[in-house]
Design a protein around this motif. Structure first.
Motif, short mmCIF file in Angstrom:
data_model
loop_
_atom_site.label_atom_id
_atom_site.label_comp_id
_atom_site.label_asym_id
_atom_site.label_seq_id
_atom_site.Cartn_x
_atom_site.Cartn_y
_atom_site.Cartn_z
N GLN A 31 0.81 -1.22 0.00
CA GLN A 31 0.00 0.00 0.00
C GLN A 31 0.85 1.27 0.00
O GLN A 31 0.49 2.28 -0.61
CB GLN A 31 -0.92 0.00 1.23
N GLY A 32 2.01 1.24 0.69
CA GLY A 32 2.81 2.44 0.79
C GLY A 32 3.25 2.98 -0.56
O GLY A 32 3.21 4.19 -0.80
N ALA A 63 -2.02 11.63 1.89
CA ALA A 63 -2.40 10.81 3.06
C ALA A 63 -1.41 9.66 3.26
O ALA A 63 -0.99 9.37 4.39
CB ALA A 63 -3.81 10.26 2.86
N LEU A 64 -1.00 9.04 2.18
CA LEU A 64 -0.06 7.92 2.29
C LEU A 64 1.34 8.38 2.66
O LEU A 64 2.04 7.72 3.44
CB LEU A 64 -0.04 7.13 0.98
N ARG A 66 2.00 11.06 4.41
CA ARG A 66 1.93 11.44 5.83
C ARG A 66 2.05 10.20 6.72
O ARG A 66 2.73 10.22 7.74
CB ARG A 66 0.61 12.17 6.11
N GLU A 67 1.36 9.14 6.31
CA GLU A 67 1.40 7.90 7.09
C GLU A 67 2.81 7.36 7.16
O GLU A 67 3.24 6.83 8.19
CB GLU A 67 0.45 6.88 6.46
N ALA A 68 3.56 7.52 6.06
CA ALA A 68 4.94 7.03 6.03
C ALA A 68 5.93 8.01 6.64
O ALA A 68 7.09 7.68 6.86
CB ALA A 68 5.34 6.74 4.58
N GLY A 69 5.48 9.26 6.91
CA GLY A 69 6.37 10.27 7.47
C GLY A 69 7.39 10.79 6.49
O GLY A 69 8.45 11.29 6.89
N GLU A 387 -7.08 13.22 15.74
CA GLU A 387 -5.82 13.48 15.04
C GLU A 387 -5.58 14.98 14.88
O GLU A 387 -4.46 15.46 15.06
CB GLU A 387 -5.80 12.79 13.67
N LYS A 419 -4.12 4.29 21.49
CA LYS A 419 -2.67 4.33 21.36
C LYS A 419 -2.08 4.42 22.76
O LYS A 419 -1.51 5.44 23.17
CB LYS A 419 -2.23 5.49 20.48
#
Length: 458
Positions: A31-32, A63-64, A66-69, A387, A419
């Protein structure tokens, strides 16, 4: 292969490459890497004029990333979204997204990204906002940076920018040469700061004033689209006098003297004040009387067309506080808080080092900024947008790591998102910070963490 095809303008081949890659990533459940596919398809849609499709792909890519930084590609996606908004005529959104993108690139020192932001995103925004001289300056700065880094434009970039340069040369005539030279003299960082100031969301959203004063961070004062420099002010106290009178309207010469020259005699104050006043009036423009005198007191003429970021910041917060006090829906308050927060790009006049008058004002504005972030975080928390609340609280802690209220709320948000480990780490961070002050977390925060450790629902 897809990226290379986009760079050369072969969009049919690029589409085939990216779509095939997307199918493979889906089959392999990677997905990344789909972020790169969305970014590439967004570029194709943008360059072929389908801005709606481009925006959708860039949002998915963002969005992707950001998820991966991945900060570099977060900056790229934000910039592409800003450029799409500009093409669709939404200049305020374009300025906001482009500013966020440029700040990300500056923070990580991504020079290639900064060059692209100025060359493509900000030049286009300047033209759309009716500021061709600004575009010419930015293009001059980009030319210097490209030569220094040996980064020529790609064919697809050149096809876009070269007609703009030719059009500006024809439109501006001799002004083009002067503006280009002014830009060539800027460093890449100076050009970025200029773009952020002169094409901010607040500026493009309103008619351009004669004078703009930006006092959050290092103080900058613009007359039209030109930054006034030390050569314009002649005397450093002249610029400081403008800031003082904006913050203390109807001040007497004696009040200014006490703030600026506390140890000077009355005669010395008279001479120094007269010099500062004359140089300030010259810098702001002798075609109009910017600093007026009434009954022995001085002020910036409120009838003049000027924009002061601190005044806008305070006005937005007053409006937000009225809504909060009246129990109005958060959706009406959030945009006001966000606009105020965005204006705060640093502490008040942080380059003023001498004297005392600005310290109290600086501390008051910082407190207002932190309160705005806490209020914004609270509104998002109550709406279940954890968030967004976390982002507000983390921004507050970046400015004041000892702010227990922000730590407390952040722990609660992490708990509501299940979390638990992050919530406990946040408590450890708070405990360590307060230990530096010989303090411990409040009983309320300790009870919150005990509930978390017992696994109670939030």
């Amino acid at each position: 292969l897809g990226a290379n095809a986009v760079a050369t303008g072969d969009f049919a081949a690029a589409t085939a490459y990216f779509e095939e890659a997307g199918r493979l990533y889906q089959e392999l459940n990677i997905q990344g890497d789909l972020a790169y596919v969305h970014a590439g398809l967004g570029d194709i849609a943008f360059y072929t004029g389908d801005y709606s499709a481009a925006r959708a792909h860039y949002h998915d890519a963002l969005a992707l990333f950001r998820e991966a930084g991945n900060q570099r590609l977060i900056g790229r996606s934000l910039g592409r979204l800003g450029r799409s908004a500009c093409r669709e005529g939404d200049l305020t959104t374009a300025a906001s997204l482009s500013a966020e993108a440029l700040r990300v690139r500056l923070a990580i020192g991504h020079k290639a990204g900064i060059i692209f932001a100025l060359d493509e995103e900000y030049v286009e925004l300047a033209l759309a906002a009716g500021q061709p001289t600004v575009a010419a300056r930015l293009l001059g700065a980009v030319e210097t940076a490209r030569r220094a880094l040996q980064r020529p434009r790609s064919p697809v970039e050149a096809r876009h920018v070269e007609p703009i340069i030719a059009g500006l040369q024809k439109q501006l005539g001799p002004v083009w040469t002067a503006a280009w030279a002014e830009g060539e003299a800027m460093s890449l960082e100076q050009a970025a700061a200029y773009a952020l100031d002169i094409l901010s969301p607040a500026v493009v959203a309103e008619p351009r004033p004669e004078v703009r004063i930006l006092a959050f961070g290092p103080a900058r004062i613009y007359r039209g689209d030109r930054l006034l420099t030390s050569a314009d002010w002649t005397y450093a106290k002249a610029r400081e006098l403008v800031l003082y009178l904006l913050c203390h309207p109807n001040a007497s010469r004696e009040q200014v003297g006490l703030a600026f020259w506390p140890d000077a005699s009355a005669e010395q104050v008279r001479k120094r004040f007269s010099a500062a006043l004359a140089h300030a009036r010259n810098a702001l423009g002798r075609d109009a009387e910017w600093i007026i005198l009434n009954d022995g007191r001085y002020r910036i003429d409120p009838a003049r067309a000027y924009w002061f970021d601190v005044a806008v910041f305070e006005a937005r917060l007053r409006s937000a506080h009225r809504l909060l006090q009246n129990g109005e829906p958060g959706e009406q308050t959030i945009p006001l808080l966000e606009e105020a927060i965005e204006l705060y790009q640093g502490d008040f006049a942080e380059d003023l080092l001498e004297g005392e008058w600005h310290h109290v004002y600086r501390a008051s504005l910082l407190q207002s900024y932190l309160e705005a972030l806490l209020a914004l975080g609270g509104l998002h928390t109550r709406a279940g947008r954890y968030e967004q609340a976390i982002a507000a609280y983390r921004r507050a802690l970046a400015k004041d790591p000892y702010l227990e209220e922000a730590h407390h709320e952040l722990i609660g948000c992490y708990a509501r998102l299940n979390k638990r480990s992050q919530a406990l780490r946040q408590y450890d961070t708070l405990t360590a910070a307060l230990a530096e002050l010989n303090a411990t977390p409040s009983p309320e925060t300790q009870r919150l963490v005990e509930r978390l450790r017992r696994g109670e629902p939030f």
